[in-house]
Design an enzyme around this catalytic site. Structure first.
Site, PDB file in Angstrom:
ATOM      1  N   SER A  31       0.910  -1.053   0.058  1.00 43.97           N
ATOM      2  CA  SER A  31      -0.005  -0.035  -0.015  1.00 43.97           C
ATOM      3  C   SER A  31       0.829   1.356  -0.012  1.00 43.97           C
ATOM      4  O   SER A  31       0.754   1.958  -0.731  1.00 43.97           O
ATOM      5  CB  SER A  31      -0.805  -0.053   1.314  1.00 43.97           C
ATOM      6  N   LEU A  32       1.679   1.636   1.076  1.00 44.44           N
ATOM      7  CA  LEU A  32       2.389   2.727   1.200  1.00 44.44           C
ATOM      8  C   LEU A  32       3.474   2.734   0.207  1.00 44.44           C
ATOM      9  O   LEU A  32       3.768   3.842  -0.443  1.00 44.44           O
ATOM     10  CB  LEU A  32       3.041   2.950   2.748  1.00 44.44           C
ATOM     11  N   GLY A  33       4.449   1.657  -0.193  1.00 44.43           N
ATOM     12  CA  GLY A  33       5.252   1.619  -0.969  1.00 44.43           C
ATOM     13  C   GLY A  33       4.953   1.921  -2.400  1.00 44.43           C
ATOM     14  O   GLY A  33       5.462   2.865  -3.196  1.00 44.43           O
ATOM     15  N   LYS A  78       6.094  -4.654   5.962  1.00 43.63           N
ATOM     16  CA  LYS A  78       5.631  -4.586   7.487  1.00 43.63           C
ATOM     17  C   LYS A  78       7.115  -4.763   8.248  1.00 43.63           C
ATOM     18  O   LYS A  78       7.885  -5.530   7.961  1.00 43.63           O
ATOM     19  CB  LYS A  78       4.691  -5.550   7.431  1.00 43.63           C
ATOM     20  N   ALA A  98      -2.544   4.988   2.521  1.00 41.96           N
ATOM     21  CA  ALA A  98      -2.769   4.092   1.095  1.00 41.96           C
ATOM     22  C   ALA A  98      -3.235   2.904   1.447  1.00 41.96           C
ATOM     23  O   ALA A  98      -3.331   2.554   2.495  1.00 41.96           O
ATOM     24  CB  ALA A  98      -1.169   4.054   0.652  1.00 41.96           C
ATOM     25  N   LYS A 142       5.261   8.706  17.668  1.00 40.34           N
ATOM     26  CA  LYS A 142       4.427   7.701  16.649  1.00 40.34           C
ATOM     27  C   LYS A 142       4.196   6.540  17.305  1.00 40.34           C
ATOM     28  O   LYS A 142       3.105   5.995  17.116  1.00 40.34           O
ATOM     29  CB  LYS A 142       5.108   7.776  15.392  1.00 40.34           C
ATOM     30  N   ASN A 163       0.688   4.695  17.975  1.00 42.59           N
ATOM     31  CA  ASN A 163       0.372   3.300  17.723  1.00 42.59           C
ATOM     32  C   ASN A 163      -0.139   2.333  18.638  1.00 42.59           C
ATOM     33  O   ASN A 163      -0.588   1.517  18.588  1.00 42.59           O
ATOM     34  CB  ASN A 163       1.472   2.872  16.643  1.00 42.59           C
ATOM     35  N   ASN A 173     -11.454   6.230  10.787  1.00 42.83           N
ATOM     36  CA  ASN A 173     -10.496   4.857  10.075  1.00 42.83           C
ATOM     37  C   ASN A 173     -10.588   3.711  10.773  1.00 42.83           C
ATOM     38  O   ASN A 173     -10.764   3.936  12.181  1.00 42.83           O
ATOM     39  CB  ASN A 173      -9.088   5.518  10.331  1.00 42.83           C
ATOM     40  N   SER A 182      -7.955   1.104  12.316  1.00 47.62           N
ATOM     41  CA  SER A 182      -6.264   1.162  12.359  1.00 47.62           C
ATOM     42  C   SER A 182      -5.803  -0.052  11.516  1.00 47.62           C
ATOM     43  O   SER A 182      -6.754  -0.993  11.223  1.00 47.62           O
ATOM     44  CB  SER A 182      -5.934   0.949  13.723  1.00 47.62           C
TER      45      SER A 182
END
Ligand SMILES: NC(=O)C1=CN([C@@H]2O[C@H](COP(=O)(O)OP(=O)(O)OC[C@H]3O[C@@H](n4cnc5c(N)ncnc54)[C@H](O)[C@@H]3O)[C@@H](O)[C@H]2O)C=CC1
Ligand SMILES: CC(C)(CO)C(=O)C(=O)O
Length: 305
Positions: A10-12, A73, A122, A179, A183, A246, A248
């Protein structure tokens, strides 16, 4: 700049696709996503719609680039580090959640290591198609004293050249711990209670989330990082409110029967607490509950253990 993105999920995929506007990008991922990107390019929809054609491969052995971004991950960081160690990179930068990733990379690669936090959102919806779910910021900094701060400035400028919001900071360890507190507070509590992030702005879950964040701040201080209890608690409460609708990432992982990043989040806090002779009962209990769920669900631990 030549950029290799290790972990085209997703992020990459989002960051790789956006960076391809200004740089020569190679995504490293798995089929069927890689095959789809090779055949038809990468489609980004959501905040903006964009069709890009980064290179894509399933095998990074012996590759080289000016910059390697790590977006697997946390439980796959060891595998990524071993693959990157076979190549030649100017800089390696983790953009993952959780703690411990940068140390794993620094032990393996012969390159400066940067740490980063990301608030872009993302989700991979189909092979070759990533949804851009939210604008955000990328915050970067040198991980070790030997990792030159000017390198972080140069990489942040490369992100900005592709119209991404990025800044280099001198206190990246504190940013990562903050952060981590967010989390540690939000992810396991939402996953266990099966609620959206906004449920943590009120009781009965607000107090539990706050305790996890405050406890994380105490462990950060024992680890030499100046993170005040109230800063951590407010950061967690603010993010829960701002991302109220959202689910998580840990709630999503549990809902889909997938392994979570618990070891790098609450597990990391509990482990660091033990090293510094502190108690971290809230993080320890949350980690045990999520690990207990993983075990009961038969979620594979085939990554780095
Ligand atoms: N998705 C998001 O919006 C955000 C994610 N993050 C963090 O970024 C990291 C990545 O998260 P996601 O992109 O959501 O996860 P993801 O699971 O969607 O992506 C990771 C990708 O890495 C690939 N991968 C793992 N090992 C590999 C290997 N050896 N070779 C090739 N490909 C490999 C997987 O196949 C997967 O597609 C996590 O630490 C997460 O917490 C941080 C901010 C936002
Ligand atoms: C900030 C937060 C909690 C947003 O959902 C997140 O990073 C995650 O879900 O992993």
């Amino acid at each position: 700049m030549e950029v290799l993105v290790f972990g085209a999920g997703s992020l990459g995929s989002l960051l790789g696709g956006l960076l391809a506007r200004a740089h020569d990008v190679t995504l490293v991922g798995r089929d069927p996503h890689v095959a789809a990107v090779r055949a038809d390019g990468l489609r980004i929809t959501g905040v903006e719609t964009l069709d890009t054609r980064p290179a894509a491969t399933t095998d990074a052995t012996g590759a080289s680039a000016d910059l390697a971004l790590v977006t697997v991950k946390a439980y796959d960081t060891g595998t990524a580090a071993r693959a990157l160690a076979t190549g030649d990179y100017g800089v390696v930068c983790s953009l993952q959640n959780g703690m411990g990733n940068e140390d794993v990379l620094a032990d393996a690669v012969d390159a400066p290591v940067l740490a980063g936090t990301v608030t872009y959102g993302a989700g991979l919806v189909d092979p070759g198609h990533v949804e851009w779910r939210g604008r955000g910021t990328i915050t970067l900094g040198a991980w070790r004293p030997a990792d030159d701060a000017a390198t972080a400035e140069r990489i942040a400028a490369a992100f900005r050249a592709a119209d991404l919001d990025a800044e280099a900071v001198g206190d990246v360890r504190r940013r990562l711990w903050e952060k981590l507190a967010v989390n540690a507070a939000i992810n396991p509590v939402t996953a266990l209670a099966r609620v959206e992030n906004g449920a943590l702005t009120e009781e009965p879950l607000a107090g539990l989330a706050r305790s996890a964040a405050v406890e994380t701040a105490g462990v950060a201080r024992a680890d030499g990082v100046a993170l005040a209890d109230e800063t951590a608690a407010e950061a967690a409460a603010t993010v829960a409110g701002e991302t109220a609708r959202n689910r998580s990432s840990m709630f999503q992982d549990v809902s889909r029967g997938r392994r979570t990043e618990i070891d790098a989040i609450n597990g990391y806090v509990a482990d660091r607490a033990a090293v510094t002779d502190r108690a971290a009962p809230v993080n320890r209990a949350l980690a045990a509950l999520i690990r207990g769920w993983e075990r009961g669900a038969g979620v594979g631990r085939s990554g780095d253990e």
